[in-house]
Design an enzyme around this catalytic site. Structure first.
Site, mmCIF file in Angstrom:
data_model
loop_
_atom_site.group_PDB
_atom_site.id
_atom_site.type_symbol
_atom_site.label_atom_id
_atom_site.label_comp_id
_atom_site.label_asym_id
_atom_site.label_seq_id
_atom_site.Cartn_x
_atom_site.Cartn_y
_atom_site.Cartn_z
ATOM 1 N N ASP A 1 11.565 1.002 -5.851
ATOM 2 C CA ASP A 1 12.485 1.866 -6.599
ATOM 3 C C ASP A 1 12.657 3.195 -5.847
ATOM 4 O O ASP A 1 11.728 3.997 -5.790
ATOM 5 C CB ASP A 1 11.922 2.129 -8.003
ATOM 6 C CG ASP A 1 12.902 2.913 -8.861
ATOM 7 O OD1 ASP A 1 13.757 2.280 -9.519
ATOM 8 O OD2 ASP A 1 12.849 4.167 -8.842
ATOM 9 N N LYS B 1 19.755 4.855 -6.630
ATOM 10 C CA LYS B 1 20.463 5.539 -7.727
ATOM 11 C C LYS B 1 21.443 6.554 -7.178
ATOM 12 O O LYS B 1 21.160 7.214 -6.166
ATOM 13 C CB LYS B 1 19.450 6.259 -8.630
ATOM 14 C CG LYS B 1 18.220 5.422 -8.949
ATOM 15 C CD LYS B 1 17.250 6.115 -9.889
ATOM 16 C CE LYS B 1 15.941 5.336 -9.943
ATOM 17 N NZ LYS B 1 14.950 5.743 -8.945
ATOM 18 N N HIS C 1 21.896 7.871 -11.923
ATOM 19 C CA HIS C 1 20.550 8.456 -12.063
ATOM 20 C C HIS C 1 20.398 9.253 -13.365
ATOM 21 O O HIS C 1 19.373 9.145 -14.042
ATOM 22 C CB HIS C 1 20.285 9.353 -10.848
ATOM 23 C CG HIS C 1 18.845 9.554 -10.518
ATOM 24 N ND1 HIS C 1 18.398 9.763 -9.244
ATOM 25 C CD2 HIS C 1 17.734 9.582 -11.303
ATOM 26 C CE1 HIS C 1 17.073 9.907 -9.246
ATOM 27 N NE2 HIS C 1 16.658 9.804 -10.488
ATOM 28 N N LYS D 1 3.903 5.125 -8.695
ATOM 29 C CA LYS D 1 3.933 5.678 -7.341
ATOM 30 C C LYS D 1 2.544 6.130 -6.923
ATOM 31 O O LYS D 1 1.796 6.706 -7.719
ATOM 32 C CB LYS D 1 4.905 6.874 -7.328
ATOM 33 C CG LYS D 1 4.855 7.713 -6.078
ATOM 34 C CD LYS D 1 4.240 9.066 -6.346
ATOM 35 C CE LYS D 1 3.894 9.791 -5.076
ATOM 36 N NZ LYS D 1 3.311 11.117 -5.341
ATOM 37 N N SER D 2 2.191 5.865 -5.672
ATOM 38 C CA SER D 2 0.976 6.422 -5.091
ATOM 39 C C SER D 2 1.109 6.332 -3.580
ATOM 40 O O SER D 2 1.812 5.463 -3.073
ATOM 41 C CB SER D 2 -0.252 5.634 -5.552
ATOM 42 O OG SER D 2 -1.394 6.111 -4.873
ATOM 43 N N ARG E 1 -5.240 3.059 -4.553
ATOM 44 C CA ARG E 1 -4.539 3.117 -5.840
ATOM 45 C C ARG E 1 -3.319 2.191 -5.860
ATOM 46 O O ARG E 1 -2.991 1.606 -6.899
ATOM 47 C CB ARG E 1 -4.079 4.550 -6.116
ATOM 48 C CG ARG E 1 -5.226 5.468 -6.480
ATOM 49 C CD ARG E 1 -4.710 6.876 -6.646
ATOM 50 N NE ARG E 1 -5.721 7.777 -7.160
ATOM 51 C CZ ARG E 1 -5.539 9.083 -7.273
ATOM 52 N NH1 ARG E 1 -4.387 9.632 -6.904
ATOM 53 N NH2 ARG E 1 -6.486 9.850 -7.750
ATOM 54 N N ASN F 1 -3.071 -0.475 -8.814
ATOM 55 C CA ASN F 1 -1.933 -0.540 -9.732
ATOM 56 C C ASN F 1 -1.266 -1.920 -9.744
ATOM 57 O O ASN F 1 -0.529 -2.246 -10.673
ATOM 58 C CB ASN F 1 -0.896 0.536 -9.367
ATOM 59 C CG ASN F 1 -1.436 1.941 -9.552
ATOM 60 O OD1 ASN F 1 -2.443 2.150 -10.233
ATOM 61 N ND2 ASN F 1 -0.783 2.924 -8.945
#
Ligand code: NAD
Length: 283
Positions: free
Chosen positions: A47, A77, A110, A234-235, A240, A244
Site C-alpha cells: 500500500d 492513491k 486519498h 508499516k515497519s 517486526r 506482523n
C-alpha cells in the site's frame, strides 16, 4: 498452511490479500529494502500513495524480487492537489510511470477534501472510473470517505468503490463507516491498524497478548482480520515486519474480540485528521 494470507473478493470480482505492507513515512532511501524484506517474508500486497513519495522505490523492489507482476497486489492513491479530472489523469499516469507498471491493482482517492474543489469529489471519481474502464486500474476505491460522501457517490456515480480505506484501530473502531461499507459491499481497509504503536501498551491488549502467547501487535492485527477488514501495518524493522505477518495461525475468542472493541474512544481516539475538515494540499 498456517501462515497463508486469505484473498478477499472485491465487489468487481477481483481479489485482494487481506494482509499487506504499508509504506507511509518510509523514506524513499529505505523503501526498497523494507518492501524487499516484506516480499521475502511472504507479503503480496503493498500500500503506497503519490503523497508518500516512494512509489518508484516500491516498483523497483517488486521488479527485483523475482516475483511476477501478477503475484503482487499494488495500491496507490491520488494526491490531494490533483482532484480536477484533467489533473487526476496526469497524476495517475505519473503513478504508473513511477512504479514502471502498465496497470495498478487498486487506485484510490486519498482524501475526499469536502471543503475544496467546491466539494466536488464526484468528477474526480468519474476520472477513476475511466482508469478502470481502460484497464489501467483493475479496481478503484476511496479513502477517508465518511458516510455522506459515500452516499453522494452512490447517488451520482456509476461504480461502487471496491474499498474505503479509513482510520480503524481499537481506539477508533469507526463502526458507522464500516457498517455502511458492509451494507453496500464496500470493503473496509483499516489504516494505522495499530494506531502507529499507541495501542500496544494498553493494559487490555497486553493482558490478551499474555493469554494467547502473542505480541500486542499480533493481537491487534488479528482483531482486525477477524472483523473482516484489510490491514497493511508499516515497519522498517525486519523482525517486526515478520511478526506482523504471523497472524493467521491463532484466533481470538469472542470475549477477547469484545474486550478490544470496547476500547473505542470515538473521535478522541483518532491519530490522524478528521476527513470532514482535512484540507491539506501539498506545496
Ligand atoms: P501503523 O498502525 O501500521 O503503525 C506503524 C508504526 O507502529 C511503525 O512506525 C512502528 O513504529 C510501529 N510498529 C509496527 N509494527 C510493530 C510491532 N510489531 N511492534 C511494535 N511496534 C510496531 O501505522 P501507519 O503506518 O500509519 O499505517 C499503516 C499503513 O496504512 C500506512 O503505511 C499506509 O500504507 C496506510 N495509511 C493510509 C492513510 C490514508 O489516509 N489512507 C493514512 C495513514 C496510513
Amino acid at each position: 498452511m498456517a501462515h497463508t494470507v486469505p484473498d478477499i473478493s472485491l465487489n468487481d470480482g477481483n481479489t485482494i490479500p487481506q494482509l499487506g505492507f504499508g509504506v507511509y513515512q518510509i523514506e524513499p532511501k529505505d523503501t526498497a529494502a523494507a518492501v524487499s524484506r516484506a516480499l521475502e517474508i511472504g507479503y503480496r500486497h503493498i500500500d503506497t500513495a503519490e503523497m508518500y513519495g516512494n512509489e518508484a522505490e516500491v516498483g523497483a523492489a517488486i521488479r527485483t524480487s523475482g516475483l511476477d507482476r501478477g503475484e503482487v497486489f499494488v495500491t496507490s492513491k491520488l494526491n490531494n492537489g490533483f482532484h480536477r479530472p484533467e489533473d487526476a489523469r496526469k497524476a495517475f499516469e505519473s503513478t504508473l510511470s513511477a512504479l514502471k507498471m502498465d496497470h495498478i491493482d487498486l487506485f484510490l482517492i486519498h482524501w475526499p477534501l469536502p471543503t475544496r474543489y467546491d466539494g466536488d469529489f464526484v468528477s474526480t471519481w468519474k476520472a477513476l472510473e475511466e482508469f478502470r474502464r481502460d484497464g489501467r486500474a483493475r479496481s478503484i476505491g476511496v479513502s477517508n470517505f465518511q458516510v455522506p460522501h459515500l452516499e453522494r457517490l452512490a447517488a451520482e456515480a456509476d461504480v461502487v468503490p471496491a474499498v474505503n480505506q479509513i482510520e480503524v484501530h481499537p481506539y477508533l473502531t469507526n463502526e458507522q463507516v464500516r457498517a455502511y461499507g458492509d451494507a453496500h459491499n464496500i470493503l473496509t481497509e483499516a489504516w494505522s491498524p495499530i494506531a502507529q504503536g499507541r495501542v500496544l501498551d494498553d493494559p487490555t491488549i497486553v493482558d490478551i497478548a499474555e493469554q494467547v502467547g502473542r505480541t500486542s501487535a499480533q493481537v491487534v492485527l488479528r482483531w482486525h482480520v477477524q472483523r473482516g477488514d484489510i490491514v497493511f501495518p508499516k515497519s522498517t524493522t525486519p523482525k517486526r515486519i515478520e511478526e506482523n505477518f504471523r497472524i493467521f495461525d491463532f484466533t481470538l475468542d469472542d470475549t477477547a474480540m469484545e474486550r478490544i472493541s470496547g476500547l473505542d474512544k470515538g473521535e478522541t481516539g483518532r491519530t490522524g485528521p478528521n476527513p470532514d475538515v482535512f484540507d491539506y494540499i501539498p506545496a
